[in-house]
Design a protein around this motif. Structure first.
Motif, PDB file in Angstrom:
ATOM      1  N   GLN A  83       1.992   2.381   5.621  1.00  0.00           N
ATOM      2  CA  GLN A  83       1.295   1.152   5.252  1.00  0.00           C
ATOM      3  C   GLN A  83       2.066   0.431   4.155  1.00  0.00           C
ATOM      4  O   GLN A  83       2.560   1.043   3.207  1.00  0.00           O
ATOM      5  CB  GLN A  83      -0.122   1.465   4.746  1.00  0.00           C
ATOM      6  N   ASP A  84       2.185  -0.874   4.304  1.00  0.00           N
ATOM      7  CA  ASP A  84       2.678  -1.758   3.251  1.00  0.00           C
ATOM      8  C   ASP A  84       2.000  -3.100   3.485  1.00  0.00           C
ATOM      9  O   ASP A  84       2.489  -3.940   4.240  1.00  0.00           O
ATOM     10  CB  ASP A  84       4.199  -1.879   3.301  1.00  0.00           C
ATOM     11  N   THR A  85       0.840  -3.272   2.878  1.00  0.00           N
ATOM     12  CA  THR A  85      -0.002  -4.425   3.158  1.00  0.00           C
ATOM     13  C   THR A  85      -0.452  -5.098   1.871  1.00  0.00           C
ATOM     14  O   THR A  85      -0.417  -4.501   0.792  1.00  0.00           O
ATOM     15  CB  THR A  85      -1.257  -4.023   3.971  1.00  0.00           C
ATOM     16  N   ALA A  90      -3.789  -7.990  -3.978  1.00  0.00           N
ATOM     17  CA  ALA A  90      -3.501  -6.572  -4.172  1.00  0.00           C
ATOM     18  C   ALA A  90      -2.482  -6.115  -3.138  1.00  0.00           C
ATOM     19  O   ALA A  90      -2.360  -6.695  -2.059  1.00  0.00           O
ATOM     20  CB  ALA A  90      -4.768  -5.738  -4.054  1.00  0.00           C
ATOM     21  N   ARG A  91      -1.761  -5.063  -3.471  1.00  0.00           N
ATOM     22  CA  ARG A  91      -0.735  -4.500  -2.589  1.00  0.00           C
ATOM     23  C   ARG A  91      -1.025  -3.025  -2.399  1.00  0.00           C
ATOM     24  O   ARG A  91      -1.410  -2.330  -3.349  1.00  0.00           O
ATOM     25  CB  ARG A  91       0.638  -4.686  -3.243  1.00  0.00           C
ATOM     26  N   GLN A  92      -0.824  -2.509  -1.183  1.00  0.00           N
ATOM     27  CA  GLN A  92      -1.038  -1.093  -0.915  1.00  0.00           C
ATOM     28  C   GLN A  92       0.126  -0.515  -0.115  1.00  0.00           C
ATOM     29  O   GLN A  92       0.580  -1.127   0.856  1.00  0.00           O
ATOM     30  CB  GLN A  92      -2.344  -0.865  -0.139  1.00  0.00           C
ATOM     31  N   ARG A  94       1.467   3.343   1.612  1.00  0.00           N
ATOM     32  CA  ARG A  94       1.098   4.729   1.915  1.00  0.00           C
ATOM     33  C   ARG A  94       2.247   5.394   2.663  1.00  0.00           C
ATOM     34  O   ARG A  94       2.712   4.892   3.682  1.00  0.00           O
ATOM     35  CB  ARG A  94      -0.191   4.818   2.738  1.00  0.00           C
ATOM     36  N   GLN A 116      -0.289   7.429  -1.861  1.00  0.00           N
ATOM     37  CA  GLN A 116      -0.851   6.087  -1.736  1.00  0.00           C
ATOM     38  C   GLN A 116      -0.688   5.364  -3.061  1.00  0.00           C
ATOM     39  O   GLN A 116      -0.923   5.941  -4.130  1.00  0.00           O
ATOM     40  CB  GLN A 116      -2.327   6.147  -1.350  1.00  0.00           C
ATOM     41  N   LYS A 118      -1.619   1.671  -5.016  1.00  0.00           N
ATOM     42  CA  LYS A 118      -2.383   0.431  -5.002  1.00  0.00           C
ATOM     43  C   LYS A 118      -2.045  -0.352  -6.257  1.00  0.00           C
ATOM     44  O   LYS A 118      -2.070   0.199  -7.351  1.00  0.00           O
ATOM     45  CB  LYS A 118      -3.889   0.708  -4.955  1.00  0.00           C
ATOM     46  N   SER A 119      -1.741  -1.641  -6.103  1.00  0.00           N
ATOM     47  CA  SER A 119      -1.427  -2.453  -7.270  1.00  0.00           C
ATOM     48  C   SER A 119      -2.168  -3.777  -7.203  1.00  0.00           C
ATOM     49  O   SER A 119      -2.441  -4.311  -6.133  1.00  0.00           O
ATOM     50  CB  SER A 119       0.085  -2.707  -7.358  1.00  0.00           C
ATOM     51  N   LYS A 120      -2.517  -4.278  -8.389  1.00  0.00           N
ATOM     52  CA  LYS A 120      -3.048  -5.622  -8.523  1.00  0.00           C
ATOM     53  C   LYS A 120      -2.496  -6.200  -9.806  1.00  0.00           C
ATOM     54  O   LYS A 120      -1.527  -5.657 -10.354  1.00  0.00           O
ATOM     55  CB  LYS A 120      -4.571  -5.622  -8.493  1.00  0.00           C
ATOM     56  N   ARG A 265      -4.613  11.760  -9.211  1.00  0.00           N
ATOM     57  CA  ARG A 265      -4.513  10.308  -9.403  1.00  0.00           C
ATOM     58  C   ARG A 265      -3.900   9.975 -10.755  1.00  0.00           C
ATOM     59  O   ARG A 265      -4.130  10.677 -11.740  1.00  0.00           O
ATOM     60  CB  ARG A 265      -5.897   9.646  -9.316  1.00  0.00           C
TER      61      ARG A 265
END
Length: 273
Positions: A83-85, A90-92, A94, A116, A118-120, A265
């Motif tokens: 995943q690169d969405t 936000a960006r994710q 996986r 995984q 996750k960024s914002k 995490r």
């Protein structure tokens, strides 16, 4: 229409080691240090090497505490990008990696790893999952090895660690972190803490608030002036541009029975002064 990836926080990453190389958050603040001398593509006759910087994944062995290569087997493995969405700012990412018993005779186990990210705007979250997909229990040590960018390690500091039990590579008589802020000098620094409470790192111009779950220790490391000379992929003087604050499991190895999953995490929040 503007592409969602263009408006989301930027992440640079590679499938070798599922390594996040850089993240740009909160008005283009660069969260991680990345050496310009890092070589991610192997030279003829040499093995692929992880980049010096970003966020390497350490598994199933921390450092050189065992018979495996330093920091384990997955930093030099090619993971699958699943995943690169981007959506709503936000960006994710996986990545996933399957390990089989025949991959290494010194660690003959089956495991599935998932990373995984996750960024914002001002926050970055890493989630590392380790699942035992075999029919035998195994234990492991490791975690994440982020190189946090700082203006100058000699003027940076960290809070939240005072009073914790420690294992110090260079001062074996030290048993606990002294009161006050943690600061660094030109000397090599490598200290393993016995717990993993929230930490605030003053990076110069902004602070990083770090917190973790699942992982139960912090390792704090900087090679110092002398130690940096032994690192061929680190430019002269660049040891002053980062400090590693690593969420790990070392003293208490993680035991996973067949079918069990570990989840660790790391939360990173950028706070402007």
């Amino acid at each position: 229409m503007v592409d969602a990836l263009e408006t989301a926080p930027r992440l640079a990453h590679q499938d070798l080691g599922a390594q996040v190389l850089q993240a740009w958050l909160d008005n283009a603040a660069r969260v991680f240090y990345l050496s310009p001398l890092s070589v991610s593509v192997p030279r003829p006759g040499s093995a692929a090497a992880p980049a010096r910087g970003g966020v390497p994944v350490l598994f199933p062995q921390f450092a050189d505490q065992g018979v495996l290569p330093k920091h384990g087997l997955v930093r030099t493995a090619h993971w699958r990008l699943l995943q690169d969405t981007a959506a709503q700012g936000a960006r994710q990412l996986r990545y996933e990696l399957d390990m089989k018993p025949q991959d290494d005779a010194n660690w003959p186990h089956a495991a599935r790893l998932s990373l995984q990210v996750k960024s914002k705007l001002d926050e970055l979250v890493f989630v590392l999952r380790v699942s035992n997909t075999g029919d035998q229990s195994f234990n492991w040590t490791g975690g994440l090895h982020p190189y946090f960018a700082v203006r100058d390690v000699l003027t940076s500091s960290a809070t939240g660690l005072a009073g914790l039990g420690v294992q110090d590579r260079y001062d074996t008589d030290l048993r606990s972190q002294p009161p006050g802020d943690l600061c660094w000098t030109t000397q090599p620094f490598e200290r393993l803490y016995e717990a993993c409470p929230p930490v605030t790192l003053d990076a110069g111009g902004y602070s990083l608030r770090l917190s973790a779950s699942g992982f139960d220790q912090w390792m704090v490391w900087n090679p110092g002036e002398a130690g940096a000379r032994a690192l061929a992929d680190l430019p002269a003087g660049d040891w002053r541009r980062f400090v590693c604050v690593e969420p790990v499991c070392v003293t208490r190895p993680v035991l996973l029975a067949p079918g069990e999953t570990f989840e660790g995490r790391l939360w990173i929040q950028v706070c402007r002064h």
